[in-house]
Design an enzyme around this catalytic site. Sequence first.
Site, mmCIF file in Angstrom:
data_model
loop_
_atom_site.group_PDB
_atom_site.id
_atom_site.type_symbol
_atom_site.label_atom_id
_atom_site.label_comp_id
_atom_site.label_asym_id
_atom_site.label_seq_id
_atom_site.Cartn_x
_atom_site.Cartn_y
_atom_site.Cartn_z
ATOM 1 N N GLU A 183 0.619 -1.527 -0.614
ATOM 2 C CA GLU A 183 0.117 0.182 -0.001
ATOM 3 C C GLU A 183 0.955 1.061 0.424
ATOM 4 O O GLU A 183 1.726 1.341 0.851
ATOM 5 C CB GLU A 183 -1.040 -0.315 1.163
ATOM 6 C CG GLU A 183 -1.752 -0.796 1.673
ATOM 7 C CD GLU A 183 -2.929 -0.462 2.144
ATOM 8 O OE1 GLU A 183 -2.978 0.873 3.020
ATOM 9 O OE2 GLU A 183 -3.947 -1.516 2.710
ATOM 10 N N ASP A 221 -5.737 9.050 9.544
ATOM 11 C CA ASP A 221 -4.671 8.654 10.003
ATOM 12 C C ASP A 221 -3.708 9.102 11.124
ATOM 13 O O ASP A 221 -4.215 10.426 11.921
ATOM 14 C CB ASP A 221 -3.281 8.940 9.064
ATOM 15 C CG ASP A 221 -3.806 7.995 7.779
ATOM 16 O OD1 ASP A 221 -2.878 6.751 8.197
ATOM 17 O OD2 ASP A 221 -3.658 8.253 6.900
ATOM 18 N N TYR A 245 -10.931 -4.698 3.846
ATOM 19 C CA TYR A 245 -10.171 -4.065 4.783
ATOM 20 C C TYR A 245 -11.295 -4.515 5.656
ATOM 21 O O TYR A 245 -11.800 -3.604 5.828
ATOM 22 C CB TYR A 245 -9.685 -3.148 3.900
ATOM 23 C CG TYR A 245 -8.767 -2.038 4.660
ATOM 24 C CD1 TYR A 245 -8.068 -2.732 6.229
ATOM 25 C CD2 TYR A 245 -7.479 -1.059 4.026
ATOM 26 C CE1 TYR A 245 -7.222 -1.612 6.811
ATOM 27 C CE2 TYR A 245 -6.053 -0.700 4.480
ATOM 28 C CZ TYR A 245 -6.157 -1.372 6.409
ATOM 29 O OH TYR A 245 -5.258 -0.120 6.737
#
Length: 310
Positions: free
Chosen positions: A94, A105, A219
């Site tokens: 990734e 994040d 995911y």
Amino acid sequence: MALKSTAGLLQLKKHNTHSLSRVPSGKAFVSTKRFTPMATITTAPALGLSDTFSNLKKQGKVAFIPYITAGDPDLSTTAEALKVLDSCGSDIIELGVPYSDPLADGPVIQAAATRSLARGTNFNAILSMLKEVVPQLSCPIALFTYYNPILKRGVEKFMSTVKDVGIHGLVIPDVPLEETEILRREALKNKIELVLLTTPTTPTDRMKSIVEAAEGFVYLVSSIGVTGARASVSDRVQTLLREIKEATTKSVAVGFGISKPEHVKQVAGWGADGVIVGSAMVKLLGEAKSPEEGLKELEIFTKSLKSALP
């Protein structure tokens, strides 16, 4: 910026105007600007994401998926890091495209994005680097990017552009399922697999819709909140994996908070088809005394994680 829940990203009725992306890994040693590079080897084109998982399943193996931020500390080091990751046995890489407000994040990847942007990294420069490096890799690369940069470029143009540099997959954490129709259509047209995310707070019915629409793999976000290394992986992941496996035969990879060989081993033992490690990788490269040192540490760490997997 901390998230109340990453599920919130997937449930948003409006997309955010922030963007980020992630990239995969590679084979040689250090920056081509500073070192004598290994001979350039062009490998056979990498398989796509779902084909990679199919091959691994036949061998009883679990996919190792590292994440790094493009341009931290610089793009030439990113190029070498991709080669190092590939040569150490990464199955998919990734690559994060840095953005000024990476919503999903934590502090490590946010700091990496800030450093990368401060050095002048932009999407066109990342594409140029990938055009040179992807032919040297044996594993596929998935870009991790927020939705807004895709919209700015235009969905159709974005998909054809990333296809042209050899990208196989795309992860967009802040696009709600309801708005993926055009993305999925254009991705399909360009043979790009659009990976979708599900989280510990995603309602079961919605999770089923997400996994049905996902391509490449599902995911599974292991924890509520932003990315970042954590001391342990929540036991809830085991239950979530079982629920997803009851809903689909597609491969499921677990990410967010996985940073040690024991985490990797534990999640694989719970039945994950793949394990994603991000912040711990980014930290090594971003905080090393030099790019050379960072690449050496990246190699050692990647081998330790890979060896913990079946």
